[in-house]
Scaffold this motif. Structure first.
Motif, PDB file in Angstrom:
ATOM      1  N   GLY A   1       0.883  -1.152  -0.076  1.00  0.00           N
ATOM      2  CA  GLY A   1       0.289  -0.203   0.187  1.00  0.00           C
ATOM      3  C   GLY A   1       1.181   1.070   0.106  1.00  0.00           C
ATOM      4  N   LEU A   2       1.932   1.327   1.098  1.00  0.00           N
ATOM      5  CA  LEU A   2       2.312   2.484   0.645  1.00  0.00           C
ATOM      6  C   LEU A   2       3.287   2.318  -0.442  1.00  0.00           C
ATOM      7  N   VAL A   3       4.179   1.543  -0.859  1.00  0.00           N
ATOM      8  CA  VAL A   3       4.501   1.744  -2.787  1.00  0.00           C
ATOM      9  C   VAL A   3       3.919   1.929  -3.597  1.00  0.00           C
ATOM     10  N   SER A   4       2.926   1.675  -3.667  1.00  0.00           N
ATOM     11  CA  SER A   4       1.561   2.542  -4.310  1.00  0.00           C
ATOM     12  C   SER A   4       0.639   4.063  -4.030  1.00  0.00           C
ATOM     13  N   ILE A   5       1.334   4.355  -2.950  1.00  0.00           N
ATOM     14  CA  ILE A   5       1.282   5.487  -2.733  1.00  0.00           C
ATOM     15  C   ILE A   5       2.376   6.638  -3.619  1.00  0.00           C
ATOM     16  N   VAL A   6       3.585   6.276  -3.167  1.00  0.00           N
ATOM     17  CA  VAL A   6       4.359   6.855  -4.210  1.00  0.00           C
ATOM     18  C   VAL A   6       4.600   6.729  -5.675  1.00  0.00           C
ATOM     19  N   LEU A   7       4.643   5.422  -6.326  1.00  0.00           N
ATOM     20  CA  LEU A   7       4.286   5.114  -7.500  1.00  0.00           C
ATOM     21  C   LEU A   7       2.974   5.735  -8.607  1.00  0.00           C
ATOM     22  N   PHE A   8       2.624   5.760  -7.699  1.00  0.00           N
ATOM     23  CA  PHE A   8       0.870   6.089  -8.178  1.00  0.00           C
ATOM     24  C   PHE A   8      -0.221   7.288  -7.990  1.00  0.00           C
ATOM     25  N   PRO A   9       0.674   7.984  -7.314  1.00  0.00           N
ATOM     26  CA  PRO A   9      -0.493   9.331  -6.228  1.00  0.00           C
ATOM     27  C   PRO A   9      -1.240   9.212  -6.914  1.00  0.00           C
ATOM     28  N   LEU A  10      -2.237   9.045  -7.877  1.00  0.00           N
ATOM     29  CA  LEU A  10      -3.175   9.731  -8.593  1.00  0.00           C
ATOM     30  C   LEU A  10      -4.087   9.022  -9.333  1.00  0.00           C
ATOM     31  N   LEU A  11      -4.216   7.892  -8.297  1.00  0.00           N
ATOM     32  CA  LEU A  11      -5.570   6.735  -8.410  1.00  0.00           C
ATOM     33  C   LEU A  11      -7.015   7.636  -9.035  1.00  0.00           C
ATOM     34  N   PRO A  12      -7.961   7.060  -9.354  1.00  0.00           N
ATOM     35  CA  PRO A  12      -8.934   7.434  -8.773  1.00  0.00           C
ATOM     36  C   PRO A  12      -9.425   6.791  -7.694  1.00  0.00           C
ATOM     37  N   THR A  13      -8.885   5.481  -7.793  1.00  0.00           N
ATOM     38  CA  THR A  13      -9.541   4.927  -5.955  1.00  0.00           C
ATOM     39  C   THR A  13      -7.614   4.050  -5.722  1.00  0.00           C
ATOM     40  N   GLY A  14      -8.414   3.616  -4.316  1.00  0.00           N
ATOM     41  CA  GLY A  14      -7.073   3.599  -3.851  1.00  0.00           C
ATOM     42  C   GLY A  14      -7.976   1.648  -4.386  1.00  0.00           C
ATOM     43  N   ASP A  15      -9.217   2.076  -4.451  1.00  0.00           N
ATOM     44  CA  ASP A  15      -9.108   0.067  -4.838  1.00  0.00           C
ATOM     45  C   ASP A  15      -8.186  -0.304  -5.863  1.00  0.00           C
ATOM     46  N   LEU A  16      -8.151   0.182  -6.756  1.00  0.00           N
ATOM     47  CA  LEU A  16      -6.358   0.187  -8.192  1.00  0.00           C
ATOM     48  C   LEU A  16      -5.597   0.169  -7.713  1.00  0.00           C
ATOM     49  N   ALA A  17      -5.319   0.072  -6.511  1.00  0.00           N
ATOM     50  CA  ALA A  17      -3.971   0.436  -5.804  1.00  0.00           C
ATOM     51  C   ALA A  17      -2.963  -1.268  -6.510  1.00  0.00           C
ATOM     52  N   MET A  18      -3.686  -2.197  -6.229  1.00  0.00           N
ATOM     53  CA  MET A  18      -2.730  -3.141  -5.423  1.00  0.00           C
ATOM     54  C   MET A  18      -2.933  -3.859  -7.199  1.00  0.00           C
ATOM     55  N   PRO A  19      -3.488  -4.162  -8.110  1.00  0.00           N
ATOM     56  CA  PRO A  19      -3.757  -4.419  -9.825  1.00  0.00           C
ATOM     57  C   PRO A  19      -2.823  -3.827 -10.226  1.00  0.00           C
ATOM     58  N   VAL A  20      -2.792  -1.832 -10.210  1.00  0.00           N
ATOM     59  CA  VAL A  20      -1.969  -1.525 -10.590  1.00  0.00           C
ATOM     60  C   VAL A  20      -0.531  -2.213 -10.663  1.00  0.00           C
ATOM     61  N   VAL A  21      -0.746  -1.809  -9.178  1.00  0.00           N
ATOM     62  CA  VAL A  21       1.171  -2.365  -8.697  1.00  0.00           C
ATOM     63  C   VAL A  21       1.475  -3.843  -9.597  1.00  0.00           C
ATOM     64  N   ALA A  22       0.646  -4.400  -8.932  1.00  0.00           N
ATOM     65  CA  ALA A  22       1.570  -5.819  -9.785  1.00  0.00           C
ATOM     66  C   ALA A  22       1.169  -5.980 -11.176  1.00  0.00           C
ATOM     67  N   ARG A  23       0.521  -4.887 -11.965  1.00  0.00           N
ATOM     68  CA  ARG A  23       0.496  -5.336 -13.883  1.00  0.00           C
ATOM     69  C   ARG A  23       2.217  -4.406 -14.184  1.00  0.00           C
ATOM     70  N   ALA A  24       1.984  -2.980 -12.869  1.00  0.00           N
ATOM     71  CA  ALA A  24       2.949  -2.106 -13.782  1.00  0.00           C
ATOM     72  C   ALA A  24       4.752  -1.967 -13.547  1.00  0.00           C
ATOM     73  N   VAL A  25       4.759  -2.564 -11.892  1.00  0.00           N
ATOM     74  CA  VAL A  25       6.006  -2.734 -11.195  1.00  0.00           C
ATOM     75  C   VAL A  25       6.911  -3.833 -11.735  1.00  0.00           C
ATOM     76  N   LEU A  26       6.110  -5.056 -11.120  1.00  0.00           N
ATOM     77  CA  LEU A  26       6.691  -6.394 -11.153  1.00  0.00           C
ATOM     78  C   LEU A  26       6.436  -6.919 -13.302  1.00  0.00           C
ATOM     79  N   PRO A  27       7.402  -7.906 -12.804  1.00  0.00           N
ATOM     80  CA  PRO A  27       7.790  -8.701 -14.589  1.00  0.00           C
ATOM     81  C   PRO A  27       6.701  -9.156 -14.851  1.00  0.00           C
ATOM     82  N   ASP A  28       5.700  -9.328 -16.183  1.00  0.00           N
ATOM     83  CA  ASP A  28       4.689  -9.508 -16.447  1.00  0.00           C
ATOM     84  C   ASP A  28       4.426 -11.006 -16.075  1.00  0.00           C
TER      85      ASP A  28
END
Length: 483
Positions: free
Chosen positions: A279-306
């Motif tokens: 959750g803290l990682v997502s705040i730094v990498l994606f600070p402007l998400l429209p809803t917090g519920d997108l944080a984990m899926p976006v981190v998994a898709r954009a940060v980690l290898p496919d």
């Protein structure tokens, strides 16, 4: 994208195979509802942990930390305390007689088929709230993985769940839980260090978070009264939710229960810490998400290898599936055993009751989709939906269960008043009460007061209702350690 689809398809093939294979072990009602009551501590502990680690953890808790900061993480400390209470205080008496469902316990202790039917009805209604949160999360994951519209993902998620849960019952649930728990732990353990690499370590993470959103490490993002009462809701609800209480019946004896719950506590604490970091990682990498519920899926898709990102999303899906499947089994048992068999057809055959149970699974699993299509709960954070369900269960069942095994004077009239009054006050407070206090507080207080006042005003319970829980030998399974 090409690698994500085969991984997900392969995962669901395995899940279906487990459901079909589980049919071989489902010979009677005990097998279907509580896996025959013969699970060991490892599988039993993993399946109990998996009922907690749902979309409310992997998506909802990450989203809540993204939205409110680390103060919300302290609320989650109530959960391991609740499991300790279950193993150390509740289980020794609660499991003296092994029932198939929580309402069956209500009937035995409160000598009332009507009380059992009321509790079954409350379970079916409240389950819809929780399952809706999981289905919404399933739509978010499907949108990230497959690019399909979220509503289509919700439909797909629901169909898969209904199919394998209805097929294998509790055996299908517990063994898929074990698989899913392994995936969740592996995915979270690997995801955190890989995500940290983008920020050059944990020390930099804290600095980046504070620079991005200065209030994250303060207590001002949520009122103190709300944080405290949310923690109370998690504690009371974790003790009183039917899918967790019935897990105590699935393990073969008290020694197994203690070891299984210890395993649960370790798994839940480790995963909660990992979730907070993500959750803290997502705040730094994606600070402007429209809803917090997108944080984990976006981190998994954009940060980690496919491949790793897909594995993490599979872990999230696993968490949701394990919890919803458990709830669907409980909902099916509520309709079949606690309402239909209790009130309408006491001579119903095993086959007919299983058919009614599968109908209950279909109804409770499908209704959330209809509510979503009508806009009910739209825009609500998933974790707040989970918290409402927890409050409803706590206000309805904590008092009848705990008072029932520790207070001889608790009567059927008191239990009925406690269940109805608790859920009514919780619902009314959610609709009209102050937002700074979680609805569990008025609901729990009303339930406790009604139990005490009504019980003292009515005739004491008959001796047979108390024998199993207050002295004397257990009525069943003594040879298996249920003493």
């Amino acid at each position: 994208m090409n690698t994500r689809i085969p991984i997900f398809i392969g995962y669901f093939i395995v899940v279906f195979a487990i459901g079909v294979y589980s049919l071989r072990f489902t010979r009677d009602e005990s097998d279907y509802w509580i896996a025959g009551g013969r699970l060991g501590w490892l599988v039993g502990g993993a399946t109990l942990a998996a009922t907690h680690v749902s979309a409310g953890t992997f998506i909802g808790a990450v989203g809540a930390i993204y939205a409110f900061g680390w103060s919300f993480a302290w609320v989650m400390l109530a959960v391991p305390l609740a499991y300790w209470f279950m193993a150390g205080v509740l289980a020794p008496r609660f499991t003296r007689v092994r029932e198939l469902t929580l309402p069956a316990f209500i009937e035995r202790r409160y000598y009332s088929r009507g009380a059992r039917a009321i509790s079954g009805t409350i379970i079916m209604i409240a389950m819809v709230v929780f399952i809706q949160a999981q289905i919404v999360a399933g739509g978010l994951v499907a949108n990230i993985v497959f690019g399909m519209p979220a509503i289509d993902g919700m439909v797909l998620f629901t169909l898969v769940l209904l199919a394998y849960t209805a097929a294998g019952g509790m055996f299908a649930v517990v063994y898929t839980d074990f698989l899913q728990m392994a995936i969740m732990v592996l995915g979270a353990v690997l995801a955190v260090p890989l995500a940290m690499r983008h920020l050059n370590g944990f020390g930099n993470l804290l600095d980046y978070v504070e620079a991005t959103r200065p209030l994250v490490f303060s207590w001002g993002t949520l009122p103190g009264t709300l944080l405290f009462t949310m923690g109370l809701a998690f504690f009371l609800g974790s003790v009183a939710t039917p899918e967790k209480l019935t897990r105590l019946y699935t393990m073969k004896d008290m020694r197994t229960i203690r070891r299984g719950v210890l395993c649960t506590i370790v798994l839940v604490v480790v995963l909660n810490v990992l979730v907070m970091l993500l959750g803290l990682v997502s705040i730094v990498l994606f600070p402007l998400l429209p809803t917090g519920d997108l944080a984990m899926p976006v981190v998994a898709r954009a940060v980690l290898p496919d491949f790793m990102g897909t594995l993490m999303l599979a872990a999230i899906t696993s968490a949701m599936m394990s919890t919803v499947s458990s709830l669907l089994v409980v909902a099916g048992s509520a309709l079949s055993e606690d309402i239909y068999h209790t009130l309408f057809d006491a001579e119903a055959s095993h086959a007919r009751r299983l058919m009614i149970a599968r109908l209950g699974i279909f109804i409770v699993g499908s209704l959330p989709l209809a509510l979503i299509a009508c806009g009910v709960g739209e825009g609500e954070l998933i974790q707040l939906m989970v918290l409402l369900f927890t409050a409803l269960m706590a206000a309805s069942f904590f008092v009848p269960v705990v008072f029932g095994i520790f207070w001889r004077r608790a009567t059927r009239e008191g239990a009925i008043a406690a269940m109805i009054g608790g859920i009514a006050c919780t619902t009314l407070w959610k609709l009209f009460g102050a937002e700074a206090i979680d609805p569990v507080v008025p609901g729990f207080l009303a339930s406790a007061l009604l139990m005490v006042i009504v019980s003292l005003m009515t005739a004491p319970p008959p001796a047979p209702a108390l024998a199993a829980y207050f002295g004397g030998a257990p009525e069943a399974h003594e040879s298996e350690g249920w003493g």
